[in-house]
Write a protein that holds these residues in place. Sequence first.
Motif, mmCIF file in Angstrom:
data_model
loop_
_atom_site.group_PDB
_atom_site.id
_atom_site.type_symbol
_atom_site.label_atom_id
_atom_site.label_comp_id
_atom_site.label_asym_id
_atom_site.label_seq_id
_atom_site.Cartn_x
_atom_site.Cartn_y
_atom_site.Cartn_z
ATOM 1 N N SER A 1 16.042 46.617 27.264
ATOM 2 C CA SER A 1 15.929 45.279 26.700
ATOM 3 C C SER A 1 16.045 44.221 27.800
ATOM 4 N N PRO A 2 15.259 43.106 27.694
ATOM 5 C CA PRO A 2 14.282 42.753 26.656
ATOM 6 C C PRO A 2 12.946 43.440 26.881
ATOM 7 N N VAL A 3 12.159 43.511 25.802
ATOM 8 C CA VAL A 3 10.875 44.209 25.841
ATOM 9 C C VAL A 3 9.767 43.274 25.368
ATOM 10 N N THR A 4 8.695 43.177 26.138
ATOM 11 C CA THR A 4 7.488 42.488 25.693
ATOM 12 C C THR A 4 6.643 43.479 24.906
ATOM 13 N N VAL A 5 6.326 43.124 23.673
ATOM 14 C CA VAL A 5 5.556 44.005 22.788
ATOM 15 C C VAL A 5 4.170 43.398 22.614
ATOM 16 N N ILE A 6 3.150 44.115 23.083
ATOM 17 C CA ILE A 6 1.778 43.608 23.081
ATOM 18 C C ILE A 6 1.000 44.277 21.943
ATOM 19 N N ALA A 7 0.542 43.475 21.015
ATOM 20 C CA ALA A 7 -0.291 43.945 19.908
ATOM 21 C C ALA A 7 -1.670 43.311 20.041
ATOM 22 N N PRO A 8 -2.654 43.783 19.297
ATOM 23 C CA PRO A 8 -3.993 43.175 19.406
ATOM 24 C C PRO A 8 -3.999 41.666 19.180
ATOM 25 N N GLY A 9 -3.079 41.161 18.350
ATOM 26 C CA GLY A 9 -3.064 39.738 18.057
ATOM 27 C C GLY A 9 -2.248 38.897 19.014
ATOM 28 N N GLY A 10 -1.529 39.530 19.933
ATOM 29 C CA GLY A 10 -0.725 38.761 20.874
ATOM 30 C C GLY A 10 0.591 39.449 21.182
ATOM 31 N N ALA A 11 1.388 38.796 22.015
ATOM 32 C CA ALA A 11 2.642 39.380 22.496
ATOM 33 C C ALA A 11 3.848 38.699 21.861
ATOM 34 N N GLN A 12 4.900 39.491 21.632
ATOM 35 C CA GLN A 12 6.186 38.999 21.183
ATOM 36 C C GLN A 12 7.268 39.634 22.058
ATOM 37 N N THR A 13 8.450 39.043 22.054
ATOM 38 C CA THR A 13 9.547 39.558 22.856
ATOM 39 C C THR A 13 10.685 40.000 21.951
ATOM 40 N N VAL A 14 11.210 41.191 22.221
ATOM 41 C CA VAL A 14 12.301 41.758 21.432
ATOM 42 C C VAL A 14 13.504 41.983 22.335
ATOM 43 N N ARG A 15 14.658 41.438 21.925
ATOM 44 C CA ARG A 15 15.934 41.723 22.583
ATOM 45 C C ARG A 15 16.803 42.514 21.612
ATOM 46 N N TRP A 16 17.498 43.523 22.128
ATOM 47 C CA TRP A 16 18.442 44.283 21.307
ATOM 48 C C TRP A 16 19.798 44.200 21.983
ATOM 49 N N GLU A 17 20.656 43.364 21.425
ATOM 50 C CA GLU A 17 22.003 43.176 21.955
ATOM 51 C C GLU A 17 22.998 43.454 20.834
ATOM 52 N N ASP A 18 23.713 42.416 20.367
ATOM 53 C CA ASP A 18 24.590 42.617 19.214
ATOM 54 C C ASP A 18 23.779 42.895 17.957
ATOM 55 N N GLN A 19 22.547 42.411 17.933
ATOM 56 C CA GLN A 19 21.572 42.712 16.906
ATOM 57 C C GLN A 19 20.202 42.580 17.558
ATOM 58 N N VAL A 20 19.140 42.687 16.760
ATOM 59 C CA VAL A 20 17.789 42.561 17.298
ATOM 60 C C VAL A 20 17.322 41.116 17.134
ATOM 61 N N TYR A 21 16.745 40.579 18.206
ATOM 62 C CA TYR A 21 16.188 39.235 18.197
ATOM 63 C C TYR A 21 14.688 39.335 18.489
ATOM 64 N N LEU A 22 13.894 38.606 17.708
ATOM 65 C CA LEU A 22 12.441 38.615 17.852
ATOM 66 C C LEU A 22 11.965 37.202 18.173
ATOM 67 N N ARG A 23 11.207 37.075 19.249
ATOM 68 C CA ARG A 23 10.680 35.768 19.642
ATOM 69 C C ARG A 23 9.154 35.809 19.630
ATOM 70 N N GLY A 24 8.556 34.784 19.006
ATOM 71 C CA GLY A 24 7.104 34.707 18.973
ATOM 72 C C GLY A 24 6.636 33.460 18.251
ATOM 73 N N PRO A 25 5.317 33.213 18.254
ATOM 74 C CA PRO A 25 4.754 31.995 17.674
ATOM 75 C C PRO A 25 4.357 32.169 16.211
ATOM 76 N N ALA A 26 4.220 31.031 15.541
ATOM 77 C CA ALA A 26 3.631 30.976 14.200
ATOM 78 C C ALA A 26 2.830 29.686 14.113
ATOM 79 N N THR A 27 1.582 29.790 13.677
ATOM 80 C CA THR A 27 0.673 28.648 13.631
ATOM 81 C C THR A 27 0.298 28.320 12.190
ATOM 82 N N LEU A 28 0.409 27.058 11.818
ATOM 83 C CA LEU A 28 -0.077 26.610 10.522
ATOM 84 C C LEU A 28 -1.594 26.433 10.612
ATOM 85 N N VAL A 29 -2.317 27.189 9.807
ATOM 86 C CA VAL A 29 -3.777 27.246 9.901
ATOM 87 C C VAL A 29 -4.450 26.221 9.001
ATOM 88 N N CYS A 30 -4.058 26.173 7.723
ATOM 89 C CA CYS A 30 -4.699 25.260 6.792
ATOM 90 C C CYS A 30 -3.872 25.163 5.521
#
Length: 286
Positions: free
Chosen positions: A251-280
């Motif tokens: 940890s931390p780990v960059t997780v690459i999926a077809p739609g983009g990358a997110q970051t995962v930390r595993w410490e006292d619990q799991v933390y997920l970092r990434g974007p969210a876009t309002l489309v319409c």
Amino acid sequence: MSRPRKQGYQNAKIPFTKASACGNDFLIVEGAYAFGDLSALSHRLCDRHRGVGADGVEWLFPDADADARLRLFNADGSEAEISGNGTRCVAAEICSRAGKTEVVVRTGAGLKKCRLVGRQGGQQGATFEFEAEMGQPEVGGELSIETMSVRVVGMKVSMGNPHYVIFVENFQDGWQRQAALIGKQPQFPHGTNVEYVVVRHTNAGANKSATEGADEIEIRLFERGVGETESSGTGSCASAVAAIASRRVASPVTVIAPGGAQTVRWEDQVYLRGPATLVCRGEFFI
């Protein structure tokens, strides 16, 4: 907008917001419009040819201890406990309305807190970046399954919803068919999400310096009730947790999926970092 009538709602309209987290798209709808058969209605909304189109619908209801209580229905109409990306999309919608920097939502997997760490764009079409508290994972041992006359060994991980993580050297043609069969095996009485994982870069076992960067894994996803998806928040977490638990990465780990990358930390619990876009935003006609 006018509220739909519970009786005789043939001419009702359902307002929605569509949001996307690394290509994993969701419709966000107020629970005041949740009438009739929610499973069938969600299925209609998610239809990409006859509806709006999405991987799932997040229905928002009031909650005394959170900004909203969520009910998540997949594209096929099945109800799921949680979506990490869907939760982040809801947090983006709430931030756009209320200008909050921290959002707490109640999911079928418990309370989840999303902390705003960045924002781009205006009020419409904005992209919000969050770090979400995803809770403690449950990591099972290796499980062997035979499908298509091929023996597969994977790891069971729960992020409040079930996952089966398979480490591979590369992504083979036809993995989608195999993943669909895995989800129907008796070892998964309620189905499972399936992730295929390739380790791309690792400093596991070493003391990381600031210049070494995060370890990297690449994933492909087949989600229960949806099928192949561009991304998954809980799938990214489960894949990273399995890779860390098996000492393939640290940890931390960059997780690459077809739609983009997110970051995962595993410490006292799991933390997920990434974007969210309002489309319409729009209205669906009943």
